[in-house]
Write a protein that holds these residues in place. Structure first.
Motif, short mmCIF file in Angstrom:
data_model
loop_
_atom_site.label_atom_id
_atom_site.label_comp_id
_atom_site.label_asym_id
_atom_site.label_seq_id
_atom_site.Cartn_x
_atom_site.Cartn_y
_atom_site.Cartn_z
N MET A 11 15.97 -1.02 -0.37
CA MET A 11 15.20 0.27 -0.52
C MET A 11 13.88 0.15 -0.21
SD MET A 11 15.22 3.45 -1.24
CE MET A 11 16.75 3.78 -2.55
N HIS A 26 7.78 13.32 4.30
CA HIS A 26 7.38 13.71 3.09
C HIS A 26 6.81 15.17 2.74
CE1 HIS A 26 7.41 13.38 -1.24
NE2 HIS A 26 6.07 13.26 -1.27
N CYS A 60 2.91 4.17 -5.14
CA CYS A 60 1.94 5.11 -4.55
C CYS A 60 2.10 5.42 -3.10
CB CYS A 60 0.45 4.42 -4.60
SG CYS A 60 0.24 3.03 -3.59
N PRO A 84 5.50 -1.83 -4.01
CA PRO A 84 6.03 -3.05 -3.69
C PRO A 84 6.19 -3.18 -1.97
CG PRO A 84 7.99 -1.53 -4.29
CD PRO A 84 6.63 -0.81 -4.48
N SER A 85 6.08 -2.24 -1.35
CA SER A 85 6.03 -2.25 0.15
C SER A 85 4.72 -2.62 0.61
CB SER A 85 6.50 -0.83 0.62
OG SER A 85 6.31 -0.61 1.90
N GLY A 102 3.98 -4.62 -6.35
CA GLY A 102 4.72 -4.73 -7.37
C GLY A 102 5.68 -3.52 -7.56
N GLU A 105 9.84 -1.85 -12.16
CA GLU A 105 10.51 -2.51 -13.22
C GLU A 105 9.89 -3.74 -13.90
OE1 GLU A 105 10.97 -1.66 -10.12
OE2 GLU A 105 13.31 -1.89 -9.62
N TRP A 121 8.15 10.85 -7.33
CA TRP A 121 9.28 10.45 -5.92
C TRP A 121 9.45 9.22 -6.40
CZ3 TRP A 121 10.23 15.62 -5.82
CH2 TRP A 121 9.56 16.39 -5.97
N THR A 125 14.32 6.10 -6.75
CA THR A 125 14.61 5.16 -5.70
C THR A 125 14.96 3.67 -6.39
OG1 THR A 125 12.43 4.02 -5.71
CG2 THR A 125 12.80 6.13 -4.23
N VAL A 126 14.90 3.58 -7.69
CA VAL A 126 15.08 2.28 -8.34
C VAL A 126 16.47 2.18 -8.82
CG1 VAL A 126 12.68 1.86 -8.80
CG2 VAL A 126 14.17 2.90 -10.75
C1 LIG Z 1 9.30 8.66 -1.72
S1 LIG Z 1 8.11 7.46 -1.84
C2 LIG Z 1 6.79 8.33 -2.72
C3 LIG Z 1 5.61 7.84 -2.55
C4 LIG Z 1 4.24 8.62 -3.17
N1 LIG Z 1 4.55 8.36 -4.59
C5 LIG Z 1 4.54 10.01 -2.76
O1 LIG Z 1 4.10 10.79 -3.79
O2 LIG Z 1 4.31 10.09 -1.67
C6 LIG Z 1 8.81 6.16 -2.73
C7 LIG Z 1 7.75 4.91 -2.92
O3 LIG Z 1 8.22 4.21 -4.06
C8 LIG Z 1 8.15 2.75 -3.42
N2 LIG Z 1 9.31 2.06 -4.30
C9 LIG Z 1 10.39 1.85 -3.88
N3 LIG Z 1 11.15 0.89 -4.56
C10 LIG Z 1 10.05 0.68 -5.93
C11 LIG Z 1 10.05 0.19 -6.87
N4 LIG Z 1 11.06 -0.89 -7.30
N5 LIG Z 1 8.89 0.10 -7.74
C12 LIG Z 1 7.92 0.98 -7.26
N6 LIG Z 1 7.85 1.53 -5.99
C13 LIG Z 1 8.87 1.54 -5.26
C14 LIG Z 1 8.36 2.87 -2.06
O4 LIG Z 1 7.74 1.87 -1.56
C15 LIG Z 1 7.47 4.16 -1.63
O5 LIG Z 1 6.29 4.07 -1.30
#
Ligand SMILES: C[S@@+](CC[C@H](N)C(=O)[O-])C[C@H]1O[C@@H](n2cnc3c(N)ncnc32)[C@H](O)[C@@H]1O
Length: 213
Positions: A11, A26, A60, A84-85, A102, A105, A121, A125-126
């Motif tokens: 992911m 988005h 973020c 984390p990306s 980071g 979790e 959002w 994804t986790v």
């Molecule tokens: C759909 S985007 C949302 C981004 C932002 N919050 C927004 O409103 O546009 C999902 C974000 O979650 C991050 N992400 C994915 N897995 C994650 C995890 N385990 N912990 C924190 N963030 C994560 C992704 O890298 C991505 O930036």
């Protein structure tokens, strides 16, 4: 669907690849599906934010939310971003705020570090949303507010909701969570009052105020 840590890594790599086009994709999601839930989140944060409040935006992305806060006069030292990306975080490199790499979790912050925690959002994804929610609650101070927006299981309003649902499922960029499950996890993670803000579309915004000082 069962998710594994490998799925979490995949992911994050997926979001690394999506980073250059993420804002455009988005924007489409917000226009056709999640706009009301996002607006509810932004309104709640504006009400909860004070001059001294420290805010964490967890997951973020490209920093869109922080840009909005800075434009409203929130000072950079009040804002911390976490993702984390690497590719997503590098899209925030122009912002004069604290940035951390980071996962939700396992966040690199001490307990009770923030007055406001937002996550938009991301929990969908986790692989284990309850682990992510526990951490979001851990870093929130007693009396603080957690603002959560996510893709939620709701009856389709029509064809457009169906298309958005299929799009997200096919791209594997997230899934649709049960609102009551999320509320239960929040209440299991901290003593709190949880409120669902009204919004149309396959999305939800929850506000959880941690009980205490
Ligand atoms: C759909 S985007 C949302 C981004 C932002 N919050 C927004 O409103 O546009 C999902 C974000 O979650 C991050 N992400 C994915 N897995 C994650 C995890 N385990 N912990 C924190 N963030 C994560 C992704 O890298 C991505 O930036």
């Amino acid at each position: 669907m069962t998710y594994t840590t490998n799925t979490d890594d995949r992911m994050i790599r997926l979001y690394d690849r999506l980073a250059p086009v993420y804002d455009r994709l988005h924007q489409r999601w917000l226009r056709f599906a999640g706009g009301e839930a996002q607006a509810a989140l932004e309104a709640a944060v504006r009400v909860g934010m004070t001059e001294e409040a420290k805010l964490l935006d967890a997951g973020c992305g490209t920093g869109r939310f922080a840009r909005g806060l800075l434009a409203c006069g929130i000072t950079p030292k009040q804002i911390t971003l976490l993702d984390p990306s690497e590719a997503m975080l590098s899209r925030c490199s122009d912002l004069p705020v604290r940035r951390s790499r980071g996962r939700l979790e396992a966040m690199p912050f001490p307990d009770s570090s923030f007055d406001l925690v937002t996550s938009a959002w991301v929990v969908e994804t986790v692989s284990e949303p309850s682990d992510a929610l526990r951490e979001l609650c851990r870093v929130l101070r007693p009396g603080g507010i957690l603002c959560l927006t996510f893709c939620a299981e709701k009856p389709f309003r029509g064809f457009v909701d169906w298309v958005m649902y299929r799009g997200l499922s096919l791209r594997h960029t997230g899934r649709f969570l049960n609102i009551e499950d999320i509320k239960r996890s929040l209440k299991g993670a901290m003593t709190c009052e949880v409120q669902t803000l009204p919004s149309a579309g396959p999305a939800a915004t929850l506000i959880a105020r941690r009980c205490g000082a």
